[in-house]
Design a protein around this motif. Structure first.
Motif, short mmCIF file in Angstrom:
data_model
loop_
_atom_site.label_atom_id
_atom_site.label_comp_id
_atom_site.label_asym_id
_atom_site.label_seq_id
_atom_site.Cartn_x
_atom_site.Cartn_y
_atom_site.Cartn_z
N GLY A 34 0.82 -1.20 0.00
CA GLY A 34 0.00 0.00 0.00
C GLY A 34 0.85 1.26 0.00
N SER A 35 0.19 2.41 0.07
CA SER A 35 0.87 3.71 0.05
C SER A 35 1.94 3.78 1.13
CB SER A 35 -0.12 4.84 0.28
OG SER A 35 -0.84 5.10 -0.89
N HIS A 66 4.39 4.93 -4.41
CA HIS A 66 4.19 3.66 -5.12
C HIS A 66 5.28 3.58 -6.20
CE1 HIS A 66 0.17 2.50 -3.48
NE2 HIS A 66 0.15 3.79 -3.19
N ARG A 86 0.73 -0.07 -6.29
CA ARG A 86 -0.48 -0.67 -6.87
C ARG A 86 -1.16 0.36 -7.76
NH1 ARG A 86 -2.94 -0.76 -1.68
NH2 ARG A 86 -3.61 -2.93 -1.85
N HIS A 88 -4.73 2.37 -8.76
CA HIS A 88 -5.99 2.82 -8.16
C HIS A 88 -6.94 3.28 -9.27
CE1 HIS A 88 -2.71 3.57 -5.26
NE2 HIS A 88 -3.58 3.19 -4.34
N TYR A 90 -8.82 5.82 -9.17
CA TYR A 90 -8.80 7.28 -9.35
C TYR A 90 -7.65 7.75 -10.25
CZ TYR A 90 -5.23 7.27 -5.64
OH TYR A 90 -4.09 7.02 -4.90
N ASN A 117 -2.63 -1.83 2.80
CA ASN A 117 -3.01 -0.48 2.39
C ASN A 117 -2.87 0.50 3.55
OD1 ASN A 117 -5.58 -0.39 3.97
ND2 ASN A 117 -6.19 -2.01 2.53
N ALA A 118 -2.87 1.77 3.18
CA ALA A 118 -2.96 2.85 4.16
C ALA A 118 -4.45 3.21 4.23
CB ALA A 118 -2.15 4.04 3.69
N TYR A 194 -12.85 -3.08 6.35
CA TYR A 194 -12.26 -2.05 5.46
C TYR A 194 -13.33 -1.66 4.44
CZ TYR A 194 -9.24 -0.21 1.70
OH TYR A 194 -8.66 0.58 0.72
N PHE A 202 -10.42 12.88 0.03
CA PHE A 202 -10.74 12.24 1.30
C PHE A 202 -12.21 12.55 1.62
CE2 PHE A 202 -6.08 12.78 1.48
CZ PHE A 202 -5.71 11.49 1.77
N MET A 221 -8.80 3.66 -0.53
CA MET A 221 -9.19 3.83 -1.94
C MET A 221 -8.70 2.68 -2.82
SD MET A 221 -8.18 7.87 -2.18
CE MET A 221 -8.50 8.95 -0.79
N SER A 222 -8.57 1.50 -2.25
CA SER A 222 -7.99 0.40 -3.04
C SER A 222 -8.48 -0.95 -2.51
CB SER A 222 -6.46 0.46 -2.95
OG SER A 222 -6.04 0.18 -1.62
N HIS A 259 -2.00 13.39 1.84
CA HIS A 259 -1.25 12.19 1.43
C HIS A 259 0.15 12.15 2.05
CE1 HIS A 259 -0.38 8.67 -0.95
NE2 HIS A 259 0.60 9.26 -1.60
N VAL A 262 -0.05 10.68 5.39
CA VAL A 262 -0.29 9.23 5.24
C VAL A 262 1.05 8.51 5.05
CG1 VAL A 262 -1.25 7.51 3.62
CG2 VAL A 262 -2.66 9.44 4.36
O1 LIG Z 1 -2.70 2.17 -2.05
P1 LIG Z 1 -3.33 2.58 -0.77
O2 LIG Z 1 -4.74 2.12 -0.65
O3 LIG Z 1 -2.50 2.19 0.43
O4 LIG Z 1 -3.35 4.17 -0.78
C1 LIG Z 1 -4.08 5.00 0.12
C2 LIG Z 1 -5.36 5.44 -0.51
C3 LIG Z 1 -4.88 6.54 -1.43
O5 LIG Z 1 -4.33 5.98 -2.59
C4 LIG Z 1 -3.79 7.18 -0.66
C5 LIG Z 1 -4.27 8.35 0.13
O6 LIG Z 1 -3.23 8.89 0.92
O7 LIG Z 1 -3.31 6.18 0.27
#
Ligand SMILES: O=P(O)(O)O[C@@H]1C[C@H](O)[C@@H](CO)O1
Length: 291
Positions: A34-35, A66, A86, A88, A90, A117-118, A194, A202, A221-222, A259, A262
């Motif tokens: 994930g992120s 990523h 990964r 997404h 979006y 994921n985050a 989840y 967001f 978002m994934s 982000h 995150v």
């Molecule tokens: O790929 P993930 O789901 O970890 O990424 C999360 C969701 C968005 O892509 C991003 C928002 O900060 O992080």
């Protein structure tokens, strides 16, 4: 290819055959980072890595955090493949594209998919930095008709109408929790639901309150499309969310999620996540096969 958004069996097969011709590794486990969690791949030994831009048919990563690399290697003697980055929805990818690697993994012989994921937390008891073992998901885009399985079903992968209950493997979840006990980290480990939203924005306060009322513990978002496709083709699935922020549920709260924050929190727990995934893979009941 049939049309812009339609990917046929041959397309997956071409990518899988190319990868099999480039590496001796024959992975049984695939890990999606994930992120900010790309460091999970750093634990792999005897690495063979490929930039997504060099892999025929592979989509490209466009999101910060990523890296866009596919890494093959061994975790405690078990052969794995790891997506450092990964795709997404979006980013503008069709859902078939976001999940393209999962079917390629199936053709490589992968049996277990580990998704990470985050995510932002809605559960009041969760803290930033918590690790959530995913028990189930709500696939919002899927409920609204945006499903990677839309279109003609490919029976070679799985059935037209796959069940989606019990997808997050109970034994792996238990194993992960037991490992967390051994590692002495249970104080920041949760198990919960989840929810995937489309992003890239967001959540608004009203959306956050809606998700909270629906029983969502963490939102991102994934993940859900990858899990739907993996489950459709008979893979065992395990998932982890790293709680990188609390979703704003009050109009009095002036904090704004972004982000960069995150990615900062992802760094904080990178070592624990890496150890947990490594141990889990080493404990899994999988046999290596060789090229
Ligand atoms: O790929 P993930 O789901 O970890 O990424 C999360 C969701 C968005 O892509 C991003 C928002 O900060 O992080």
């Amino acid at each position: 290819m049939h049309s812009k958004d339609q990917i046929c069996h041959d397309d997956y097969q071409k990518t899988a055959s190319w990868l099999l011709s480039q590496t001796q590794h024959r992975p049984r486990v695939a890990i999606v980072c994930g992120s900010g969690l790309g460091m999970l791949a750093d634990a792999l030994k005897c690495q063979d890595s490929f930039l997504y831009s060099d892999i025929p048919g592979f989509p490209q990563s466009t999101v910060q955090g990523h890296a866009g690399r596919l890494v093959f290697g061994e975790l405690k003697g078990k052969t794995c493949v790891c997506m450092q980055g990964r795709f997404h929805m979006y980013e503008g990818h069709s859902l078939c594209k976001t999940t393209f690697p999962v079917r390629v993994f199936k053709l490589l012989g992968v049996e277990t998919l580990i998704v990470t994921n985050a995510a932002g937390s809605l559960a009041d008891s969760y803290q930033v930095g918590d690790i959530m073992i995913i028990k189930d998901h709500i696939n919002f885009p899927g409920l609204a008709g945006l499903n990677p399985l839309n279109g003609p079903n490919d029976d070679k992968f799985g059935p037209r109408f796959p069940p989606m209950s019990g997808v997050y493997d109970k034994d792996l979840r238990k194993m992960a929790f037991d490992l967390c006990k051994r590692m002495g980290v249970t104080q920041f480990v949760q198990e919960g639901v989840y929810c995937m939203v489309g992003g890239p924005n967001f959540e608004s306060v009203a959306e956050a309150r809606l998700l909270h009322r629906l029983g969502v513990d963490a939102v991102g978002m994934s993940t859900a499309p990858e899990v739907v496709v993996a489950s459709h083709c008979g893979m065992r699935v395990f998932g982890l969310s790293l709680i990188t922020n609390k979703v704003v549920k009050s109009y009095d709260d002036t904090e704004l999620v972004n982000h960069e924050a995150v990615l900062e929190v992802s760094k904080l727990r990178s070592q624990t996540l890496q150890s947990l995934v490594t141990e889990l893979v080493s404990w899994m009941d999988i046999n290596n096969n060789t090229a």
